[in-house]
Scaffold this motif. Sequence first.
Motif, mmCIF file in Angstrom:
data_model
loop_
_atom_site.group_PDB
_atom_site.id
_atom_site.type_symbol
_atom_site.label_atom_id
_atom_site.label_comp_id
_atom_site.label_asym_id
_atom_site.label_seq_id
_atom_site.Cartn_x
_atom_site.Cartn_y
_atom_site.Cartn_z
ATOM 1 N N MET A 110 0.815 -1.221 0.000
ATOM 2 C CA MET A 110 0.000 0.000 0.000
ATOM 3 C C MET A 110 0.847 1.269 0.000
ATOM 4 N N GLY A 111 2.161 1.120 -0.161
ATOM 5 C CA GLY A 111 3.016 2.246 -0.441
ATOM 6 C C GLY A 111 3.349 3.177 0.711
ATOM 7 N N PRO A 112 4.254 4.142 0.448
ATOM 8 C CA PRO A 112 4.633 5.153 1.445
ATOM 9 C C PRO A 112 3.650 6.321 1.430
ATOM 10 N N THR A 113 3.909 7.322 2.232
ATOM 11 C CA THR A 113 3.065 8.521 2.219
ATOM 12 C C THR A 113 3.149 9.209 0.863
ATOM 13 N N ILE A 114 2.120 9.966 0.555
ATOM 14 C CA ILE A 114 2.069 10.693 -0.706
ATOM 15 C C ILE A 114 2.422 12.155 -0.484
ATOM 16 N N THR A 115 2.269 12.622 0.745
ATOM 17 C CA THR A 115 2.653 13.990 1.053
ATOM 18 C C THR A 115 4.154 14.166 0.905
ATOM 19 N N ASP A 116 4.598 15.389 0.597
ATOM 20 C CA ASP A 116 6.031 15.652 0.520
ATOM 21 C C ASP A 116 6.454 16.613 1.626
ATOM 22 N N GLU A 117 5.657 16.710 2.674
ATOM 23 C CA GLU A 117 5.948 17.675 3.717
ATOM 24 C C GLU A 117 6.541 17.008 4.948
ATOM 25 N N ASP A 118 7.624 17.572 5.478
ATOM 26 C CA ASP A 118 8.202 17.094 6.719
ATOM 27 C C ASP A 118 7.642 17.845 7.907
ATOM 28 N N ASN A 119 6.850 18.874 7.652
ATOM 29 C CA ASN A 119 6.120 19.511 8.745
ATOM 30 C C ASN A 119 4.855 20.142 8.177
ATOM 31 N N SER A 131 7.678 23.170 4.691
ATOM 32 C CA SER A 131 9.121 23.271 4.507
ATOM 33 C C SER A 131 9.745 21.897 4.703
ATOM 34 N N GLY A 132 10.993 21.747 4.302
ATOM 35 C CA GLY A 132 11.651 20.462 4.446
ATOM 36 C C GLY A 132 11.099 19.446 3.459
ATOM 37 N N ILE A 133 11.145 19.762 2.159
ATOM 38 C CA ILE A 133 10.540 18.893 1.168
ATOM 39 C C ILE A 133 11.257 17.550 1.126
ATOM 40 N N ASN A 134 10.484 16.477 1.129
ATOM 41 C CA ASN A 134 10.992 15.116 1.082
ATOM 42 C C ASN A 134 10.533 14.508 -0.232
ATOM 43 N N THR A 135 11.474 14.182 -1.107
ATOM 44 C CA THR A 135 11.094 13.696 -2.435
ATOM 45 C C THR A 135 11.195 12.189 -2.561
ATOM 46 N N ARG A 136 11.391 11.470 -1.468
ATOM 47 C CA ARG A 136 11.529 10.023 -1.581
ATOM 48 C C ARG A 136 10.270 9.374 -2.130
ATOM 49 N N ASN A 137 9.109 9.927 -1.809
ATOM 50 C CA ASN A 137 7.882 9.302 -2.274
ATOM 51 C C ASN A 137 7.716 9.373 -3.789
ATOM 52 N N THR A 138 8.411 10.293 -4.463
ATOM 53 C CA THR A 138 8.318 10.361 -5.920
ATOM 54 C C THR A 138 9.038 9.194 -6.578
ATOM 55 N N ALA A 139 9.839 8.457 -5.823
ATOM 56 C CA ALA A 139 10.497 7.273 -6.365
ATOM 57 C C ALA A 139 9.571 6.062 -6.365
ATOM 58 N N TYR A 140 8.447 6.182 -5.692
ATOM 59 C CA TYR A 140 7.482 5.090 -5.672
ATOM 60 C C TYR A 140 6.611 5.216 -6.919
ATOM 61 N N GLN A 141 6.824 4.336 -7.873
ATOM 62 C CA GLN A 141 6.261 4.503 -9.208
ATOM 63 C C GLN A 141 4.739 4.577 -9.258
ATOM 64 N N PRO A 142 4.000 3.777 -8.482
ATOM 65 C CA PRO A 142 2.533 3.887 -8.588
ATOM 66 C C PRO A 142 1.991 5.275 -8.302
ATOM 67 N N TRP A 143 2.613 6.000 -7.358
ATOM 68 C CA TRP A 143 2.114 7.351 -7.058
ATOM 69 C C TRP A 143 2.410 8.319 -8.195
ATOM 70 N N MET A 144 3.363 7.988 -9.042
ATOM 71 C CA MET A 144 3.747 8.861 -10.145
ATOM 72 C C MET A 144 3.076 8.492 -11.467
ATOM 73 N N THR A 145 2.312 7.419 -11.467
ATOM 74 C CA THR A 145 1.732 6.917 -12.711
ATOM 75 C C THR A 145 0.518 7.733 -13.139
ATOM 76 N N GLU A 146 0.500 8.118 -14.385
ATOM 77 C CA GLU A 146 -0.648 8.817 -14.960
ATOM 78 C C GLU A 146 -1.605 7.764 -15.518
ATOM 79 N N ILE A 147 -2.789 7.632 -14.921
ATOM 80 C CA ILE A 147 -3.749 6.605 -15.310
ATOM 81 C C ILE A 147 -4.773 7.238 -16.259
ATOM 82 N N PRO A 148 -4.830 6.785 -17.517
ATOM 83 C CA PRO A 148 -5.674 7.447 -18.516
ATOM 84 C C PRO A 148 -7.136 7.582 -18.109
ATOM 85 N N MET A 149 -7.705 6.586 -17.444
ATOM 86 C CA MET A 149 -9.125 6.654 -17.118
ATOM 87 C C MET A 149 -9.433 7.677 -16.033
#
Length: 411
Positions: free
Chosen positions: A137-146, A150-168
């Motif tokens: 069920m993946g990691p968090t989708i938020t990129d906020e550390d507070n 501020s404190g942007i965390n970009t690790r979740n962008t490496a999780y491919q399902p959250w980055m997938t553009e689904i046509p439907m």
Amino acid sequence: MFPLSSRKRNAFTLVELLVVIAIIGVLVGLLLPAVQAAREAARRMSCSNNFKQLGIALHNYHAAFKNCPTQMGGTQTPPGARAWYRATDEANQLSLGWLVGLMPFAEQQGIWEQISNPNFVDLAAPGTTRAVPWPAMGPTITDEDNQYGSGINTRNTAYQPWMTEIPMLRCPSDPGVGLPAMGRTNYAACLGDANSFHADGPYYSTIELAPDRVEEMRASGRGFFETRKEIKFRDVIDGLSNTIAAGEIMTDIGDRDIRTLARALIGFGPASDEPLFCRNDIDVERPKYWDPNVTVLAAANQGRGYRWASGTATYSSMNTILPPNTELCVTFFDTGQGMLSSSSRHLGGVHILMGDGAVRFISDSIDAGDSNTPTVQLDGIGDSAPGQKSPYGLWGALGTRASREVIDQEL
């Protein structure tokens, strides 16, 4: 030999050629709007069909689990160990939206297999992977550390399902594509006609809420979906055919459009007490855009519909407080609550999905009652008191699941 004057001409004169060109130009000018209108009609029908498929998926989900998918649900670390808006790789901290659970029922089995099982995904450079797999069920989708972004965390962008553009999940009329968004969606869960401690959910990663929060949620959780609560069809007392389950939303393209980029406020009051609080911040010369001097959501990746899997209101929720295609106004940035209506690139209105699976096109001019009235909330009085009918006319009544209002108009 014939006289020179009696010879047959084999070419057009300049005047004749110009007349033909002018006629062709007029015909093109007449036909082009019709062609464009036909193309938009096709895109609009495709958008409606996408929404219809989500409606079928919603009913199949309910048939399988006897409840609707949860808005702001999922997995969590030990309750209270980490606030839900803080980025983590260990769980999604109850931050998933309604669309995630619908994937296996919407012919998206491939991405569902990736999400529902632990999996290794490239984290940075090619050939490098995480030491441990991403959790089911993946990691968090938020990129906020507070809380304040501020404190942007970009690790979740490496999780491919959250980055997938689904046509439907995309309306063909919406031109938004690619970064800085993650996977975009044009379809959002309806949270009803109120938002006090409702649209964004509790602040900590736990289902066990404080008693005062429970009461606030009971008073203002009036929509087909309610944050972190499993809604069943039987809870929709007003009838599935009379209640909006989801609405269409535009995605942001970076132009400060009032419908796709929210005006950001600090403090809870204006978001619930004054639905029109942000209207004075609209550019008077360009009424579909914010004034250049006002503060909108600061981060480039916090536009409307930017994260299909997130349950946060900015990304995958809408409410029926202000009429369709009006301004967005939120508190506490992208994790906040506020005025988040439906919107679309279609001329004159928006698509909505009713609880019975029907898709309707609602005009921007739908009766929306008195927008100066505060939303229904625990400490509300008069028209804003708990249990009251919606103060926002037919639009608000369609957004509530159990206010016992009679819908006497054909949609």
